[in-house]
Design a protein around this motif. Structure first.
Motif, PDB file in Angstrom:
ATOM      1  N   LEU A  60     -27.127 -12.198 -40.782  1.00 57.59           N
ATOM      2  CA  LEU A  60     -27.155 -13.338 -39.559  1.00 57.59           C
ATOM      3  C   LEU A  60     -26.177 -14.206 -40.214  1.00 57.59           C
ATOM      4  N   LEU A  61     -25.121 -14.361 -39.238  1.00 53.69           N
ATOM      5  CA  LEU A  61     -24.172 -15.465 -39.174  1.00 53.69           C
ATOM      6  C   LEU A  61     -24.039 -16.333 -37.959  1.00 53.69           C
ATOM      7  N   PRO A  62     -23.529 -17.460 -38.006  1.00 55.60           N
ATOM      8  CA  PRO A  62     -23.662 -18.381 -36.682  1.00 55.60           C
ATOM      9  C   PRO A  62     -23.095 -17.400 -35.510  1.00 55.60           C
ATOM     10  N   PRO A  63     -23.821 -17.855 -34.464  1.00 52.78           N
ATOM     11  CA  PRO A  63     -24.847 -19.011 -34.299  1.00 52.78           C
ATOM     12  C   PRO A  63     -26.209 -18.336 -34.378  1.00 52.78           C
ATOM     13  N   SER A  64     -26.658 -17.501 -34.934  1.00 53.02           N
ATOM     14  CA  SER A  64     -27.750 -16.698 -34.906  1.00 53.02           C
ATOM     15  C   SER A  64     -28.629 -16.952 -36.461  1.00 53.02           C
ATOM     16  N   PHE A  65     -28.469 -18.266 -37.039  1.00 50.12           N
ATOM     17  CA  PHE A  65     -29.044 -18.275 -38.285  1.00 50.12           C
ATOM     18  C   PHE A  65     -30.357 -18.255 -38.194  1.00 50.12           C
ATOM     19  N   PHE A  66     -31.061 -18.466 -37.282  1.00 47.43           N
ATOM     20  CA  PHE A  66     -32.718 -18.478 -37.417  1.00 47.43           C
ATOM     21  C   PHE A  66     -33.313 -17.369 -36.357  1.00 47.43           C
ATOM     22  N   ASP A  67     -32.368 -16.468 -35.993  1.00 47.43           N
ATOM     23  CA  ASP A  67     -32.741 -15.313 -35.166  1.00 47.43           C
ATOM     24  C   ASP A  67     -33.266 -14.177 -36.295  1.00 47.43           C
ATOM     25  N   PHE A  68     -34.612 -14.177 -36.703  1.00 48.42           N
ATOM     26  CA  PHE A  68     -34.801 -13.192 -37.952  1.00 48.42           C
ATOM     27  C   PHE A  68     -36.210 -12.962 -37.715  1.00 48.42           C
ATOM     28  N   LEU A  69     -36.704 -11.589 -38.030  1.00 46.29           N
ATOM     29  CA  LEU A  69     -37.994 -11.145 -37.922  1.00 46.29           C
ATOM     30  C   LEU A  69     -38.833 -11.327 -39.184  1.00 46.29           C
ATOM     31  N   ARG A  70     -38.058 -11.301 -40.375  1.00 45.10           N
ATOM     32  CA  ARG A  70     -38.869 -11.255 -41.738  1.00 45.10           C
ATOM     33  C   ARG A  70     -37.970 -12.095 -42.575  1.00 45.10           C
ATOM     34  N   LEU A  71     -38.655 -12.525 -43.436  1.00 41.98           N
ATOM     35  CA  LEU A  71     -37.940 -13.088 -44.555  1.00 41.98           C
ATOM     36  C   LEU A  71     -38.368 -12.449 -45.828  1.00 41.98           C
ATOM     37  N   GLY A  72     -37.520 -12.189 -46.640  1.00 43.42           N
ATOM     38  CA  GLY A  72     -37.786 -11.728 -47.958  1.00 43.42           C
ATOM     39  C   GLY A  72     -37.553 -10.136 -48.433  1.00 43.42           C
ATOM     40  N   ASN A  73     -37.789  -9.512 -49.168  1.00 40.05           N
ATOM     41  CA  ASN A  73     -37.297  -8.322 -49.741  1.00 40.05           C
ATOM     42  C   ASN A  73     -38.135  -7.509 -50.512  1.00 40.05           C
ATOM     43  N   GLY A  74     -39.547  -7.834 -50.231  1.00 35.78           N
ATOM     44  CA  GLY A  74     -40.658  -7.398 -51.003  1.00 35.78           C
ATOM     45  C   GLY A  74     -40.887  -8.294 -52.182  1.00 35.78           C
ATOM     46  N   SER A  75     -40.021  -8.398 -53.062  1.00 40.04           N
ATOM     47  CA  SER A  75     -40.369  -9.094 -54.336  1.00 40.04           C
ATOM     48  C   SER A  75     -40.240 -10.680 -53.896  1.00 40.04           C
ATOM     49  N   THR A  76     -39.692 -10.983 -52.706  1.00 36.49           N
ATOM     50  CA  THR A  76     -39.531 -12.429 -52.369  1.00 36.49           C
ATOM     51  C   THR A  76     -39.929 -12.999 -51.124  1.00 36.49           C
ATOM     52  N   ASP A  77     -41.236 -12.033 -50.815  1.00 35.53           N
ATOM     53  CA  ASP A  77     -41.936 -12.343 -49.439  1.00 35.53           C
ATOM     54  C   ASP A  77     -42.749 -13.410 -49.834  1.00 35.53           C
ATOM     55  N   CYS A  78     -42.844 -14.321 -48.786  1.00 36.68           N
ATOM     56  CA  CYS A  78     -43.688 -15.521 -48.931  1.00 36.68           C
ATOM     57  C   CYS A  78     -44.430 -15.937 -47.578  1.00 36.68           C
ATOM     58  N   LEU A  79     -45.424 -17.007 -47.613  1.00 36.03           N
ATOM     59  CA  LEU A  79     -45.821 -17.412 -46.552  1.00 36.03           C
ATOM     60  C   LEU A  79     -45.471 -18.697 -46.257  1.00 36.03           C
ATOM     61  N   MET A  80     -45.088 -19.146 -45.121  1.00 32.94           N
ATOM     62  CA  MET A  80     -44.356 -20.286 -44.682  1.00 32.94           C
ATOM     63  C   MET A  80     -45.392 -21.196 -43.944  1.00 32.94           C
ATOM     64  N   TYR A  81     -45.390 -22.482 -44.486  1.00 33.64           N
ATOM     65  CA  TYR A  81     -46.442 -23.465 -44.037  1.00 33.64           C
ATOM     66  C   TYR A  81     -45.684 -24.307 -43.094  1.00 33.64           C
ATOM     67  N   GLU A  82     -44.320 -24.734 -43.364  1.00 32.15           N
ATOM     68  CA  GLU A  82     -43.666 -25.496 -42.591  1.00 32.15           C
ATOM     69  C   GLU A  82     -42.201 -25.292 -42.658  1.00 32.15           C
ATOM     70  N   ILE A  83     -41.624 -25.459 -41.595  1.00 37.42           N
ATOM     71  CA  ILE A  83     -40.197 -25.137 -41.568  1.00 37.42           C
ATOM     72  C   ILE A  83     -39.348 -26.536 -41.113  1.00 37.42           C
ATOM     73  N   VAL A  84     -38.440 -26.757 -41.835  1.00 36.20           N
ATOM     74  CA  VAL A  84     -37.684 -28.060 -41.528  1.00 36.20           C
ATOM     75  C   VAL A  84     -36.158 -27.640 -41.320  1.00 36.20           C
ATOM     76  N   ILE A  85     -35.491 -27.885 -40.079  1.00 38.30           N
ATOM     77  CA  ILE A  85     -34.262 -27.585 -39.696  1.00 38.30           C
ATOM     78  C   ILE A  85     -33.566 -28.881 -39.749  1.00 38.30           C
ATOM     79  N   PHE A  86     -32.366 -28.917 -40.481  1.00 35.79           N
ATOM     80  CA  PHE A  86     -31.459 -29.887 -40.443  1.00 35.79           C
ATOM     81  C   PHE A  86     -30.142 -29.632 -39.640  1.00 35.79           C
TER      82      PHE A  86
END
Length: 73
Positions: free
Chosen positions: A25-51
């Motif tokens: 994902l490159l600009p302008p689609s930085f936040f157009d994603f369906l999944r974060l992680g690769n199995g070993s780095t999967d995580c729950l997200m409690y808060e997202i802050v965008i700057f």
């Protein structure tokens, strides 16, 4: 989570980097994603802050401290 200009997502928990994920994902689609992680780095997200600018390491630390202080996560 931080997303770098090359699409790399870095996952930090309590101020410690736990892993990173390369994405296509490159600009302008930085936040157009369906999944974060690769199995070993999967995580729950409690808060997202965008700057609209790049934070330096001390600013990232301050944001993380604020989230931890407010939420106890």
């Amino acid at each position: 989570l931080t997303r770098e200009g090359d699409g790399t997502v870095r996952i930090r928990i309590n101020g410690v980097e736990k892993g990173s994920v390369a994405t296509t994902l490159l600009p302008p689609s930085f936040f157009d994603f369906l999944r974060l992680g690769n199995g070993s780095t999967d995580c729950l997200m409690y808060e997202i802050v965008i700057f609209n600018n790049i934070l330096n390491s001390s600013e990232i630390t301050a944001v993380e401290a604020d989230i931890i202080n407010r939420t106890g996560v």
